[in-house]
Each structure stands twice: as C-alpha cells, then as structure tokens.
Scaffold this active site. Sequence first.
Site, short mmCIF file in Angstrom:
data_model
loop_
_atom_site.label_atom_id
_atom_site.label_comp_id
_atom_site.label_asym_id
_atom_site.label_seq_id
_atom_site.Cartn_x
_atom_site.Cartn_y
_atom_site.Cartn_z
N CYS A 21 42.57 58.20 35.17
CA CYS A 21 42.04 58.05 36.92
C CYS A 21 42.04 59.26 37.86
O CYS A 21 42.09 60.63 37.26
CB CYS A 21 42.61 57.23 37.62
N PHE A 48 41.57 45.85 49.77
CA PHE A 48 41.89 44.25 49.52
C PHE A 48 41.67 42.84 49.71
O PHE A 48 42.20 42.62 50.13
CB PHE A 48 42.99 44.84 49.74
N ILE A 49 39.96 42.86 48.89
CA ILE A 49 39.78 41.87 49.43
C ILE A 49 40.31 41.08 48.09
O ILE A 49 39.76 41.37 46.99
CB ILE A 49 38.12 41.98 48.78
N ARG A 50 40.53 39.65 48.47
CA ARG A 50 41.22 39.01 47.34
C ARG A 50 42.14 37.93 48.49
O ARG A 50 42.13 38.17 49.26
CB ARG A 50 42.83 39.39 46.63
#
Length: 262
Positions: free
Chosen positions: A105, A245-247
């Site tokens: 990364c 932070f889609i959760r």
Amino acid sequence: MESSAKWQVIHYKNNLTHEQEASVAAEYPLTIFMNQKELITIVCTPDHLEDLIIGFLISEGVVSTPSDIEKIEIIEATGHAYVTAKFINQFNTKHRTKRYITSCCGKSRENFYFQADATLVQPSPLGKLQIKPDSIFNLMEQFEKESCTFHETGGVHNAGLCDASQIICSRMDIGRHNALDKIYGQCLQEKLTVADKIIIFSGRISSEILVKTAKIGVSMILSRSAPTELAIKMAEELNLTTVGFIRDESMNIYTGSERIQL
C-alpha cells in the site's frame, strides 16, 4: 491462472493447535514491454491482465487512448506482456530506467507517479447522479458478498463500478492501484459511460486513489475505510463525492454531499 493457492498452516486457538489448509493470495510479477523496450514490472494478481495493462498505460499517461494500442500479447508462463503501440507519450517514458511497482500500500507507485497528474484532471460536473443513503448501504452489502477472494484469503483489495442500484463490474488485486486500473481498463475496452457511475472500494482513499478515481471519470467513491486529508482536499477541488466508514447503517460523508439525498 489461479488468483489464490492452498498452503498447509498450523492453526492456533485457545491454546490448541492443529494443521489445516489455508488459501493465500497469488502474487505475480508482470513485466510490460512497449514496442520491444522494457517499461515496468507490476506485481499483481494474475487475472484480467489485459484490463490491468490498458488501465495502467492510460492512467499513467504512457498512451493517450485505447486506439494508440495496436496489439497486446501476454505470455502468462513467463510473466511478460508485449504491447505494440503506434503512439507513446515520450514525456512520460524518456530518461526512465526499469521501474518496479510492488503490491504494497503506502506510496507503492511513487517512482512512477507523475506529480502533474492532479492538475491534468478536470473537476467533475454535478451531473444527474443522486443516491439515497439506503442505496449506499445496499451497494456496500452487495460488494462485500461479491468479494469472494478477499473472504477466502484476506490478502486482496476489491474495487467495483456501480450505478445507484447495482454493481456493474468488480475487480480484485493484491495491489489497490491495480484493482482500479483493471476497472479502468474494462471501462475503456467496453466504452462504458462513467459520468453517472460510482467507484466502490475496499481500502483507504489516499490522494493517489482519489486521482485515479477522477481519471476514470466517475464523480463518487465509496469505501469501508477512511480518506486521507490530502485526498479530501483534492476531492473538494475536483468536485468529487467521498464517503467512508460505510458499515452498520452508518457512514461519513467527507465531500460532495449534494449528490446524496439526505
């Protein structure tokens, strides 16, 4: 070629050990030659290699359009790809020795990253893209279900191209840049309209990922992870919507909230 392999491991849990078979992600060096001259070696997952090559060459400015490429010959057994092009951007290739892009990364493409990239990307128009929060959560749920190699190995990144209701195509790779290049290469080959589309992504939204998203031509990127500060500032300048932070039915909207029907 297989994108994963099996390996015998010793599994430890609750002070007990046993041998079991585990899946590991494949890591494959692909050396690209442009008109018989070695250009670069990319460490990648060995699938959708033609998409990767086209997406990489155009996103990095080595060629301008798919029509500049006359032929791609991939020899999987040796890890070589021979590209014949009628036009090569000499500004982006001259005075460069062999480059090697790892799958890590961080700044994995620093040696091949052109500092003028961000200035060459045009701001995204507002367009007609509008999406409801529930649709974002549904897309992420679809994305998670389709990330089979990640769930199997835990060793790859995933990227997808969506509209407001479904995932149109998805790609995975050990390198997060490679996953996006594979998406870009497919869009170019199939001449997909992308102005009203969305990129959904499994990893961190860095400035490099943000620029690559803008080059593809979409106006929104969704991720389970977070963007960096520089990526957010660039997204504001380029009028891109970034959501992280889609959760668990929650998310953070960092830029471009006008495209989301709150």
